[in-house]
Write a protein that holds these residues in place. Sequence first.
Motif, mmCIF file in Angstrom:
data_model
loop_
_atom_site.group_PDB
_atom_site.id
_atom_site.type_symbol
_atom_site.label_atom_id
_atom_site.label_comp_id
_atom_site.label_asym_id
_atom_site.label_seq_id
_atom_site.Cartn_x
_atom_site.Cartn_y
_atom_site.Cartn_z
ATOM 1 N N LYS A 188 0.857 -1.187 0.000
ATOM 2 C CA LYS A 188 0.000 0.000 0.000
ATOM 3 C C LYS A 188 0.892 1.235 0.000
ATOM 4 N N ILE A 189 0.618 2.146 -0.938
ATOM 5 C CA ILE A 189 1.440 3.346 -1.043
ATOM 6 C C ILE A 189 0.554 4.589 -1.068
ATOM 7 N N LYS A 190 1.204 5.731 -0.812
ATOM 8 C CA LYS A 190 0.537 7.021 -0.978
ATOM 9 C C LYS A 190 1.263 7.759 -2.089
ATOM 10 N N ARG A 191 0.523 8.137 -3.118
ATOM 11 C CA ARG A 191 1.077 8.853 -4.258
ATOM 12 C C ARG A 191 0.324 10.178 -4.385
ATOM 13 N N GLY A 192 1.009 11.255 -4.013
ATOM 14 C CA GLY A 192 0.308 12.532 -3.939
ATOM 15 C C GLY A 192 -0.699 12.492 -2.808
ATOM 16 N N ASN A 193 -1.964 12.709 -3.133
ATOM 17 C CA ASN A 193 -3.019 12.657 -2.124
ATOM 18 C C ASN A 193 -3.814 11.358 -2.176
ATOM 19 N N LYS A 194 -3.388 10.423 -3.020
ATOM 20 C CA LYS A 194 -4.139 9.190 -3.201
ATOM 21 C C LYS A 194 -3.425 7.998 -2.566
ATOM 22 N N PHE A 195 -4.210 7.100 -1.974
ATOM 23 C CA PHE A 195 -3.708 5.836 -1.466
ATOM 24 C C PHE A 195 -4.004 4.748 -2.497
ATOM 25 N N MET A 196 -3.016 3.916 -2.767
ATOM 26 C CA MET A 196 -3.173 2.840 -3.741
ATOM 27 C C MET A 196 -2.609 1.551 -3.173
ATOM 28 N N THR A 197 -3.200 0.434 -3.585
ATOM 29 C CA THR A 197 -2.718 -0.876 -3.153
ATOM 30 C C THR A 197 -2.423 -1.722 -4.379
ATOM 31 N N PHE A 198 -1.252 -2.336 -4.393
ATOM 32 C CA PHE A 198 -0.824 -3.139 -5.537
ATOM 33 C C PHE A 198 -0.420 -4.541 -5.085
ATOM 34 N N LYS A 199 -0.522 -5.476 -6.002
ATOM 35 C CA LYS A 199 0.015 -6.815 -5.820
ATOM 36 C C LYS A 199 1.369 -6.880 -6.527
ATOM 37 N N VAL A 200 2.390 -7.348 -5.833
ATOM 38 C CA VAL A 200 3.718 -7.460 -6.428
ATOM 39 C C VAL A 200 4.267 -8.863 -6.186
#
Length: 326
Positions: free
Chosen positions: A226-238
């Motif tokens: 889970k990351i924060k990019r700018g003002n958005k939170f995003m979750t990725f599968k890696v």
Amino acid sequence: MIRLFVLTNFLLLNLYACQGGYFSCIEKIKDSKTVQNSSLYIPVKNNKLLVYSKEKPKTKILKYDPFLSLYLIEDTKKFKYPFLINMRLQLGSAIVNDKLSKEGKIVKNQIGLNSLALYSTKLTKLALITSSCCSLEGIATPRGVIQKEYIKRFLSASPATYSDIGIRVKNENGFVVVSAANPYLENNPLQKGDCIVEFDSKKVRAASVFMRHVLFSKLGSKHTIKIKRGNKFMTFKVVSSKRYGGGMVSDTFLEHKGIYFDDTLHIVALSKEFIDYGLLLGDQLLQVNAIDVTNQNELLRYIENFKDFSLLLFSRRNFQFFVNIK
């Protein structure tokens, strides 16, 4: 009679190391001949020697970590009092060689393979970081301290490989931030500047701990980030893939493609694919994507600035030529 006295005396030093300060650790290092010129030969369990050296030992190699310059070999002399790695919390430590010791502490933890730990004091020679009981806390090298977690993993893992999810990170203003992202890792969702919030549903607070989780994970294992990019939170599968660069090995992300450099960006190793491209050992990289680069840090900084390919300018005996890397 003198030999018996020396052995008995050393045994007492070993048994009472925790009460006797670091003098016994100096004697143990001296007796085991751990410090040898510009290398360390550290007796560990099962009649093995853990070697830190920039030169390959002239004996059978049981295991090798090129990133941290660590080797494992047989201890033919079978030193009876090996250095143990104590993973419990230590109240104190010192940097110790075969002549002296200086008490201190780790003031900056090791962040992956590229940023070794920093100890509060130094010795001019290679040394060990030990507890007062002479348990191994780290290896003090010219680049910094290899901490015990990495030593333990090297001794226990087979083979000596690391995992990668295509990013390098740093601590910044209380957060763990992506400092570089691999543009050649297929479908890499992470970008430079991303703030890492969680890894496998656990809060991420320190780059050192996060990188250990990544590096020590099983190749091919799946993770949620889970990351924060700018003002958005995003979750990725890696997915963890093989790590190709870092530490004593060049780390510019071009290693993922099979190109390895020295400190001045001369090619020191190549995969067969790029020999077929016309590249040769000794060729020097001058530009990436029309930007001049003189060292690995600059190359790593600018390698992401590409869309369909990276345009690399090389020099060979005053002849310059371009190579496109997709």
